[in-house]
Design a protein around this motif. Structure first.
Motif, PDB file in Angstrom:
ATOM      1  N   THR A 104      63.760  41.344 -22.903  1.00  0.00           N
ATOM      2  CA  THR A 104      63.121  40.201 -22.263  1.00  0.00           C
ATOM      3  C   THR A 104      61.632  40.240 -22.556  1.00  0.00           C
ATOM      4  OG1 THR A 104      62.663  39.108 -20.147  1.00  0.00           O
ATOM      5  CG2 THR A 104      62.923  41.498 -20.087  1.00  0.00           C
ATOM      6  N   ALA A 105      61.003  39.097 -22.482  1.00  0.00           N
ATOM      7  CA  ALA A 105      59.561  39.036 -22.711  1.00  0.00           C
ATOM      8  C   ALA A 105      58.767  39.353 -21.445  1.00  0.00           C
ATOM      9  CB  ALA A 105      59.166  37.651 -23.239  1.00  0.00           C
ATOM     10  N   ILE A 165      69.160  45.275 -12.264  1.00  0.00           N
ATOM     11  CA  ILE A 165      69.597  45.218 -13.664  1.00  0.00           C
ATOM     12  C   ILE A 165      68.516  44.584 -14.533  1.00  0.00           C
ATOM     13  CG2 ILE A 165      71.255  44.117 -15.229  1.00  0.00           C
ATOM     14  CD1 ILE A 165      73.335  44.496 -12.887  1.00  0.00           C
ATOM     15  N   TYR A 166      67.920  43.496 -14.059  1.00  0.00           N
ATOM     16  CA  TYR A 166      66.877  42.828 -14.847  1.00  0.00           C
ATOM     17  C   TYR A 166      65.650  43.725 -14.993  1.00  0.00           C
ATOM     18  CZ  TYR A 166      63.992  39.171 -16.819  1.00  0.00           C
ATOM     19  OH  TYR A 166      63.184  38.434 -17.657  1.00  0.00           O
ATOM     20  N   ASN A 167      65.280  44.412 -13.933  1.00  0.00           N
ATOM     21  CA  ASN A 167      64.132  45.325 -14.018  1.00  0.00           C
ATOM     22  C   ASN A 167      64.389  46.447 -15.024  1.00  0.00           C
ATOM     23  OD1 ASN A 167      62.511  43.890 -12.260  1.00  0.00           O
ATOM     24  ND2 ASN A 167      63.088  45.100 -10.468  1.00  0.00           N
ATOM     25  N   GLN A 168      65.619  46.915 -15.115  1.00  0.00           N
ATOM     26  CA  GLN A 168      65.949  47.901 -16.143  1.00  0.00           C
ATOM     27  C   GLN A 168      65.695  47.325 -17.536  1.00  0.00           C
ATOM     28  OE1 GLN A 168      70.060  48.912 -15.432  1.00  0.00           O
ATOM     29  NE2 GLN A 168      69.533  50.569 -14.008  1.00  0.00           N
ATOM     30  N   ALA A 169      66.080  46.073 -17.738  1.00  0.00           N
ATOM     31  CA  ALA A 169      65.867  45.424 -19.037  1.00  0.00           C
ATOM     32  C   ALA A 169      64.374  45.294 -19.342  1.00  0.00           C
ATOM     33  CB  ALA A 169      66.539  44.053 -19.055  1.00  0.00           C
ATOM     34  N   PHE A 201      60.190  42.898 -10.996  1.00  0.00           N
ATOM     35  CA  PHE A 201      60.222  41.957  -9.880  1.00  0.00           C
ATOM     36  C   PHE A 201      60.781  42.609  -8.631  1.00  0.00           C
ATOM     37  CE2 PHE A 201      60.359  39.229 -13.586  1.00  0.00           C
ATOM     38  CZ  PHE A 201      59.548  38.173 -13.227  1.00  0.00           C
ATOM     39  N   SER A 202      60.340  42.110  -7.496  1.00  0.00           N
ATOM     40  CA  SER A 202      60.982  42.461  -6.232  1.00  0.00           C
ATOM     41  C   SER A 202      62.087  41.433  -5.989  1.00  0.00           C
ATOM     42  CB  SER A 202      59.975  42.408  -5.079  1.00  0.00           C
ATOM     43  OG  SER A 202      59.577  41.065  -4.838  1.00  0.00           O
ATOM     44  N   VAL A 203      62.988  41.746  -5.077  1.00  0.00           N
ATOM     45  CA  VAL A 203      64.044  40.800  -4.736  1.00  0.00           C
ATOM     46  C   VAL A 203      63.430  39.510  -4.211  1.00  0.00           C
ATOM     47  CG1 VAL A 203      66.004  40.379  -3.197  1.00  0.00           C
ATOM     48  CG2 VAL A 203      65.740  42.612  -4.306  1.00  0.00           C
ATOM     49  N   GLU A 204      62.407  39.625  -3.382  1.00  0.00           N
ATOM     50  CA  GLU A 204      61.758  38.438  -2.810  1.00  0.00           C
ATOM     51  C   GLU A 204      61.176  37.540  -3.898  1.00  0.00           C
ATOM     52  OE1 GLU A 204      61.111  41.637  -1.732  1.00  0.00           O
ATOM     53  OE2 GLU A 204      62.475  41.447  -0.029  1.00  0.00           O
ATOM     54  N   GLU A 205      60.644  38.143  -4.934  1.00  0.00           N
ATOM     55  CA  GLU A 205      60.064  37.354  -6.026  1.00  0.00           C
ATOM     56  C   GLU A 205      61.126  36.613  -6.842  1.00  0.00           C
ATOM     57  OE1 GLU A 205      56.099  39.730  -7.425  1.00  0.00           O
ATOM     58  OE2 GLU A 205      58.029  40.731  -7.770  1.00  0.00           O
ATOM     59  N   ARG A 206      62.370  37.043  -6.763  1.00  0.00           N
ATOM     60  CA  ARG A 206      63.436  36.407  -7.543  1.00  0.00           C
ATOM     61  C   ARG A 206      64.280  35.423  -6.738  1.00  0.00           C
ATOM     62  NH1 ARG A 206      62.918  36.231 -12.795  1.00  0.00           N
ATOM     63  NH2 ARG A 206      65.053  36.711 -13.327  1.00  0.00           N
ATOM     64  N   ILE A 207      63.975  35.233  -5.462  1.00  0.00           N
ATOM     65  CA  ILE A 207      64.762  34.310  -4.641  1.00  0.00           C
ATOM     66  C   ILE A 207      64.682  32.884  -5.183  1.00  0.00           C
ATOM     67  CG2 ILE A 207      64.930  33.208  -2.364  1.00  0.00           C
ATOM     68  CD1 ILE A 207      64.253  35.966  -1.163  1.00  0.00           C
TER      69      ILE A 207
END
Length: 135
Positions: free
Chosen positions: A28-29, A17-21, A34-40
């Motif tokens: 978003t700025a 959802i965030y990647n869609q934004a 992001f990958s899932v791992e980058e957002r952990i």
């Protein structure tokens, strides 16, 4: 429809959802997805009651999420103030989900037209003339 605290099992859908934004260049700025791992680590940072993450579900599918973030984080005088961010899956936009999530967030917060006595400079309390929410 339900809104609940986010769990690790929700992270993959939240990242989608965030990647869609990010890809819309409007919400978003951030410019890079992001990958899932980058957002952990981001997700783990919000696993507290001070600034929680909530997901919006329809038929057990996460279609949106919202979170509170410290406003001007790191500035001690603003430590009691937060901002609200929310994101909705592209396929579910325009259905009132954002309104419902904001209503939920406002129920969790006290609303007012300016920020009275939110800045505490070692005991000297000051107000700010913003529109905002105190959580």
């Amino acid at each position: 429809m339900s809104i609940r605290l986010a769990e690790y099992k929700d992270l993959e859908q939240m990242v989608k959802i965030y990647n869609q934004a990010i890809e819309t260049h409007r919400c978003t700025a951030d410019m890079d997805t992001f990958s899932v791992e980058e957002r952990i680590s981001w997700f783990e940072e919000y696993q507290c009651l001070e600034y929680p993450l909530y997901v919006y579900e329809i038929d057990n599918k996460v279609v949106g999420y919202l979170h509170f973030t410290g406003y001007r984080k790191g500035r001690r005088a603003m430590r009691y103030t937060a901002e609200i961010s929310y994101y909705i899956h592209n396929d579910y936009q325009g259905q009132g989900i954002g309104t419902k999530m904001m209503e939920f967030a406002l129920e969790k917060s006290k609303e007012w037209g300016y920020l009275p006595e939110v800045a505490d400079f070692d005991g000297e309390v000051c107000s700010h003339l913003y529109y905002g929410l105190k959580i």
